[in-house]
Design a protein around this motif. Structure first.
Motif, mmCIF file in Angstrom:
data_model
loop_
_atom_site.group_PDB
_atom_site.id
_atom_site.type_symbol
_atom_site.label_atom_id
_atom_site.label_comp_id
_atom_site.label_asym_id
_atom_site.label_seq_id
_atom_site.Cartn_x
_atom_site.Cartn_y
_atom_site.Cartn_z
ATOM 1 N N GLY A 59 0.813 -1.211 0.000
ATOM 2 C CA GLY A 59 0.000 0.000 0.000
ATOM 3 C C GLY A 59 0.841 1.252 0.000
ATOM 4 O O GLY A 59 2.067 1.200 0.175
ATOM 5 N N GLY A 60 0.185 2.370 -0.238
ATOM 6 C CA GLY A 60 0.871 3.656 -0.222
ATOM 7 C C GLY A 60 -0.129 4.781 -0.023
ATOM 8 O O GLY A 60 -1.347 4.555 -0.045
ATOM 9 N N MET A 61 0.395 5.988 0.194
ATOM 10 C CA MET A 61 -0.483 7.155 0.401
ATOM 11 C C MET A 61 0.167 8.377 -0.236
ATOM 12 O O MET A 61 1.363 8.621 -0.017
ATOM 13 N N ILE A 62 -0.638 9.094 -1.024
ATOM 14 C CA ILE A 62 -0.200 10.376 -1.596
ATOM 15 C C ILE A 62 -0.789 11.476 -0.723
ATOM 16 O O ILE A 62 -1.970 11.404 -0.353
ATOM 17 N N LEU A 63 0.019 12.498 -0.438
ATOM 18 C CA LEU A 63 -0.481 13.635 0.337
ATOM 19 C C LEU A 63 -0.220 14.925 -0.427
ATOM 20 O O LEU A 63 0.810 15.057 -1.097
ATOM 21 N N THR A 64 -1.166 15.851 -0.315
ATOM 22 C CA THR A 64 -0.968 17.173 -0.925
ATOM 23 C C THR A 64 -1.954 18.155 -0.285
ATOM 24 O O THR A 64 -2.961 17.737 0.293
ATOM 25 N N ASP A 65 -1.643 19.440 -0.427
ATOM 26 C CA ASP A 65 -2.601 20.468 0.009
ATOM 27 C C ASP A 65 -3.377 21.012 -1.174
ATOM 28 O O ASP A 65 -4.219 21.894 -1.005
ATOM 29 N N ASP A 66 -3.068 20.507 -2.369
ATOM 30 C CA ASP A 66 -3.643 21.059 -3.600
ATOM 31 C C ASP A 66 -4.850 20.213 -4.030
ATOM 32 O O ASP A 66 -4.701 19.042 -4.400
ATOM 33 N N ASP A 67 -6.033 20.811 -4.002
ATOM 34 C CA ASP A 67 -7.259 20.051 -4.304
ATOM 35 C C ASP A 67 -7.286 19.536 -5.742
ATOM 36 O O ASP A 67 -7.824 18.468 -6.010
ATOM 37 N N THR A 68 -6.738 20.319 -6.683
ATOM 38 C CA THR A 68 -6.771 19.882 -8.089
ATOM 39 C C THR A 68 -5.894 18.645 -8.274
ATOM 40 O O THR A 68 -6.292 17.667 -8.920
ATOM 41 N N LEU A 69 -4.689 18.679 -7.693
ATOM 42 C CA LEU A 69 -3.799 17.497 -7.792
ATOM 43 C C LEU A 69 -4.444 16.293 -7.105
ATOM 44 O O LEU A 69 -4.394 15.168 -7.617
#
Ligand code: PLP
Length: 376
Positions: A188-198
């Motif tokens: 498993g993995g997790m992507i994190l961002t503060d950008d709603d479009t991404l």
């Protein structure tokens, strides 16, 4: 008795949580997915978290979401697990390597700027062995050159630099949950961002290009099946809730090793750098420069012959034949990474390791070091 290099730490709580999902109707795209993503985003301190089926898938989706493709370059480190570089290649872009800092073993911020060209789209730094040193400087350079940062935090869940958590530095960051990691979901993995479009693009890309509100057979873009099942997410939720206990156990094991090995002048033993809270991922000692690659490999073999699992984290990525051939990298291109690579020994490191086992590992290593250094 075999002493393992790594072992997951799964309790009855995780087993109960997984069984509860198996008894219910939602094995995928259900409430555990949303709950794991929410808990993860909150723990690291980012607006959005998107669960995927591996760290590698996560890194690749970051490339796609940022529009990185053929003709583009991404700057990264040659001293890492292969997926940091191959995720760039999967997108059709070129991994441009920069040598490492000999102490932190992370990409050397001072050497990044001279490798930036008009083709550079992003920097992909890695918190190697969980160490976030230098990430503040890397982000400054990226901002000055208007580059995205894809933070490969696969080894660094729970680490922090000057109070700022690993996974909060990049435009996007990625964690991995293979069983040797601080927490596991099996895969498993997790992507994190503060950008709603991404985030929106990643949600769609991991689910066959569907938009969140579109139907099952409506596909808005070329997507993939990189989903993480609710079974895995249930495991991840309980593991994440135990992160502070897990960090403490791993810190204790690291301390046992440090107490025994730090004074050995044949070894460089990892310590927690100033300003860092390291969430220990592995325990990698380095031989001094008097030792050759052949001697290191002999030590690894002799440890394994004594039923102690060890490893050579990491061989230099730029010298993997398929990468060297495609991009023309050669021996000598990144001397610090190469010198470090040939002298590392990853010792057994996991939550179940006892003080006695650590003592056996250290005693065996010392005996073997003695015998190997006596043979010219
Ligand atoms: C630095 C780094 N990047 C990427 C990955 C890839 O993660 P996964 O094995 O979940 O695909 C790993 C995992 O070992 C890693 O250590």
């Amino acid at each position: 008795m075999q002493i393992h290099l790594s072992r997951p730490d799964v309790t009855e709580r995780e087993i109960d949580a997984v069984c509860a999902v198996l008894r219910g109707p939602d094995l995928s795209l259900g409430p555990k997915l949303a709950a794991f993503e929410r808990a993860f985003a909150e723990y690291v301190g980012r607006r959005r978290a998107i669960a995927v089926n591996s760290g590698t898938s996560g890194l690749f989706l970051c490339m796609s979401a940022l529009g990185i493709g053929p003709g583009d370059e991404v700057i990264t480190t040659p001293f890492t697990f292969i997926a940091s570089a191959t995720s760039i290649m999967m997108a059709g872009a070129k991994p441009v390597f920069v040598d490492i800092d000999p102490v932190s073993l992370n990409i050397d911020p001072a050497q990044i700027e001279c490798r930036i060209t008009e083709r550079t789209k992003a920097i992909l730094p890695v918190e190697v062995f969980g160490n976030p040193t230098g990430f503040d400087k890397i982000c400054e350079i990226a901002a000055q050159h208007n580059l995205a940062v894809i933070e490969d935090s696969c080894e660094a869940l729970g680490s922090a630099l000057n109070g700022k958590k690993a996974g909060t530095f990049g435009t996007m960051s990625v964690f991995g949950f293979y069983p040797n990691k601080q927490i596991t979901t099996g895969e498993g993995g997790m992507i994190l961002t503060d950008d709603d479009t991404l985030a929106h693009t990643c949600v769609s890309l991991r689910n066959q290009g569907r938009d969140e509100d579109s139907g099952w057979l409506a596909h808005e873009r070329l997507g993939y099946n990189f989903r993480l099942s609710d079974i895995s997410c249930a495991l991840g939720i309980v593991q994440l809730s135990r992160i502070s206990e897990i960090k403490t156990k791993r810190r204790q094991v690291a301390q046992w090793y440090q107490e025994i090995l730090t004074d050995d002048d044949r070894l460089m033993v990892p310590a927690e750098p100033d300003g860092c809270d390291v969430s220990w991922f592995v325990f990698v000692v380095r031989l001094t420069n008097h030792f050759t690659l052949e001697q290191r490999d002999r030590i690894l073999q002799q440890m394994m012959d004594r039923r102690i699992q060890v490893s050579n984290y990491f061989p230099p990525v730029h010298l993997m034949p398929f990468i060297a051939e495609q991009f023309g990298y050669q021996q000598g291109d990144f001397p610090i990474a190469e010198a470090v690579s040939q002298r590392t020994i990853a010792l057994p490191f996991h939550n179940h390791l006892t003080k006695d086992e650590v003592a056996v590992v250290c005693e065996t290593l010392r005996e073997i070091l003695h015998s190997v250094s006596c043979i010219p």
